[in-house]
Enzyme design. Structure first.
Site, PDB file in Angstrom:
ATOM      1  N   HIS A  73      -3.120   1.393 -31.319  1.00 35.49           N
ATOM      2  CA  HIS A  73      -2.666   1.097 -29.953  1.00 35.49           C
ATOM      3  C   HIS A  73      -1.143   1.084 -29.911  1.00 35.49           C
ATOM      4  O   HIS A  73      -0.497   0.540 -30.795  1.00 35.49           O
ATOM      5  CB  HIS A  73      -3.211  -0.265 -29.486  1.00 35.49           C
ATOM      6  N   TYR A 212      -3.810  -8.656 -21.194  1.00 42.55           N
ATOM      7  CA  TYR A 212      -3.626 -10.113 -21.186  1.00 42.55           C
ATOM      8  C   TYR A 212      -3.344 -10.503 -19.733  1.00 42.55           C
ATOM      9  O   TYR A 212      -2.334 -10.107 -19.168  1.00 42.55           O
ATOM     10  CB  TYR A 212      -2.425 -10.510 -22.039  1.00 42.55           C
ATOM     11  N   PRO A 304      -4.795 -17.945 -30.775  1.00 40.34           N
ATOM     12  CA  PRO A 304      -4.940 -16.500 -30.982  1.00 40.34           C
ATOM     13  C   PRO A 304      -4.281 -15.623 -29.911  1.00 40.34           C
ATOM     14  O   PRO A 304      -4.334 -14.409 -29.995  1.00 40.34           O
ATOM     15  CB  PRO A 304      -6.456 -16.297 -30.997  1.00 40.34           C
ATOM     16  N   LYS A 308      -1.979 -13.515 -34.301  1.00 40.71           N
ATOM     17  CA  LYS A 308      -1.222 -13.688 -35.549  1.00 40.71           C
ATOM     18  C   LYS A 308      -2.025 -14.279 -36.695  1.00 40.71           C
ATOM     19  O   LYS A 308      -1.626 -14.141 -37.859  1.00 40.71           O
ATOM     20  CB  LYS A 308      -0.023 -14.625 -35.279  1.00 40.71           C
ATOM     21  N   TYR A 396       4.983  -8.954 -31.446  1.00 41.37           N
ATOM     22  CA  TYR A 396       3.565  -8.603 -31.411  1.00 41.37           C
ATOM     23  C   TYR A 396       3.210  -7.627 -32.537  1.00 41.37           C
ATOM     24  O   TYR A 396       2.205  -7.810 -33.236  1.00 41.37           O
ATOM     25  CB  TYR A 396       3.206  -7.984 -30.052  1.00 41.37           C
TER      26      TYR A 396
END
Ligand code: FAS
Ligand code: PHB
Length: 402
Positions: A73, A212, A304, A308, A396
């Site tokens: 991704h 998200y 979460p 990580k 990220y």
């Protein structure tokens, strides 16, 4: 099984990867796992791998299936105010991306490889005591699987040079360290006033990349496992009961929280797994005392939202495998002496990022309208500023140096 160089408690990603990395360096280990192989290989957990984790798995010969079935991704979408805002990773991080490849698959790959290499992974064998951390002859007392009846055979001893507790948040490693006054164990914790209801569904993802979403009804995350399996999460109260969440209610709530101007339709399908995960931040220090080490969730927990947890476990054991090799093969203790401090730098960076993502994207029931506006202002800033978006992107995908 009476003696080994490194006794590893726990066959999660941390314990299995450490055993594999030590094997590649010619160091013998035994992994003791309380649960069955079936259980650890099918426990639904993480799914997002940082670039660094992907690199470690490839470099240690574990990347083949990941590269075949994993999904690379190049960004995520932040969705709020009924609009989606894409964070592009390569342009903001000098070409980095992430990989969607479930923790269950990593565990299956690791177990298969350890067993193929003749590694000792003892399932249904619960460690009940870790002794002698301050001596040169530590040992683990464990109850091996009684023949055919699962865990619970007569107690046995595993003598070793080093014990590494990779036994997760509820394991015995951290309490053992806490019971040694000379270790001076310190702990930092924060519990959040919400949890995640996670589902696995046999339906094609409704998006190409993760979404998200912050909605006034709460947080939602659309992830995936394959072109035909979706992984979704829903913010729920910390005391939520799965019995109150039939499939239809879950899909209705997800649909409401993903609402957006434009053409987006949330596909629905049979939910094959449901679970509720509490949300907490936790760190303990030091992660080593004498010949007892902690790695992975045994030493730290992140909410979460930042994806990580699994990645920190990988970075801990990558550091530790090198440090233990230098000590056990070269007599140089510098790596193990520095392990805790080096690991904790990365851990605290991940703790902050995970905290920031969690506070920004979840609706805290105790928060007031001012807090809500602050969260929206932060999201709008990230959506409109390359500099702000870069801070999200580089954390990220994972920082090479911290
Ligand atoms: P683990 O907890 O995976 O493994 C510890 C192992 O030790 C277990 O198999 C346990 O059975 C064993 N054990 C414990 N005590 C023992 C004893 N006395 N003797 C022998 N064995 C013992 N992270 C993300 O990045 N994204 C997510 O979406 C996400 N979702 C999660 C959902 C849940 C329900 C949980 C609990 C965690 C989630 N995480 C997520 C974090 C998760 O992926 C962890 O970071 C990861 O499993 C850490 O791996 P380990 O440190 O190996 O610990
Ligand atoms: C997952 O796919 O399980 C996942 C992805 C990203 C997260 C959390 C979970 O932040």
């Amino acid at each position: 099984m009476t003696r080994t160089e490194v006794a590893i408690i726990g066959a999660g990603p941390a314990g299995l990867l450490l055993s594999h990395l030590l094997h590649q360096r010619g160091i013998d280990s035994v992994v003791l796992e309380a649960r069955s192989r079936e259980y650890v290989e099918h426990r639904q957990r993480a799914g997002m791998l940082e670039q660094g984790t992907v690199d470690v798995l490839r470099a240690s010969g574990l990347g083949d299936r990941m590269d075949r079935v994993g999904l690379v991704h190049h960004g995520i979408e932040l969705r709020f105010d009924r609009r989606g805002h894409r964070i592009d990773f390569p342009s903001l991080t000098g070409g980095k991306s992430v990989m969607v490849y479930a923790q269950t698959e990593i565990v299956k790959d690791l177990v298969a490889r350890r067993l193929a290499d003749g590694g000792a992974v003892l399932f249904e064998s619960e460690a009940v005591a870790l002794e002698g951390a301050e001596s040169d002859t530590p040992l683990v007392r464990f109850r091996p699987a009684a023949a055919g009846e699962g865990a619970g055979g007569p107690e046995q001893e595993l003598r070793c040079d080093v014990i590494v507790a990779c036994d997760g948040y509820h394991g015995i490693g951290r309490p053992t360290l806490a019971a040694l006054p000379a270790a001076g164990l310190r702990m930092w914790a924060r519990d959040y006033p919400f949890a995640w209801l996670g589902v696995l569904a046999d339906v094609a993802p409704s998006c190409d990349e993760l979404i998200y979403a912050r909605h006034e009804r709460g947080f939602a995350l659309h992830s995936m496992r394959s072109p035909s399996v979706s992984r979704l999460y829903l913010q729920v109260p910390p005391d939520a009961d799965l019995a109150d969440w039939p499939d239809e209610r879950i899909w209705d709530e997800l649909e409401a929280r993903f609402e957006v101007d434009g053409d987006f339709k949330l596909g629905r399908g049979p939910i094959t797994e449901k679970s509720i995960t509490p949300m907490r931040s936790f760190v303990c220090s030091p992660m080593r005392h004498g010949r007892l080490f902690l790695a992975g969730d045994a030493a730290h927990i992140v909410p979460p939202t930042g994806a990580k947890g699994l990645n920190l476990a990988v970075s801990d054991v990558t550091l530790l495998a090198t440090a233990l090799t230098r000590w056990l093969r070269g007599g140089d203790p510098s790596g193990v002496d520095n392990y805790s401090q080096a690991a904790l730098r990365r851990i605290w960076r991940a703790e902050h990022f995970s905290y920031l993502m969690t506070r920004m994207l979840h609706v805290d029931p105790a928060a007031d309208a001012f807090d809500h506006q602050l969260a929206l202002a932060q999201l709008r800033y990230i959506a409109s500023s390359a500099a702000a978006a870069a801070t999200i992107a580089e954390n990220y995908v994972g920082l090479t140096s911290v």
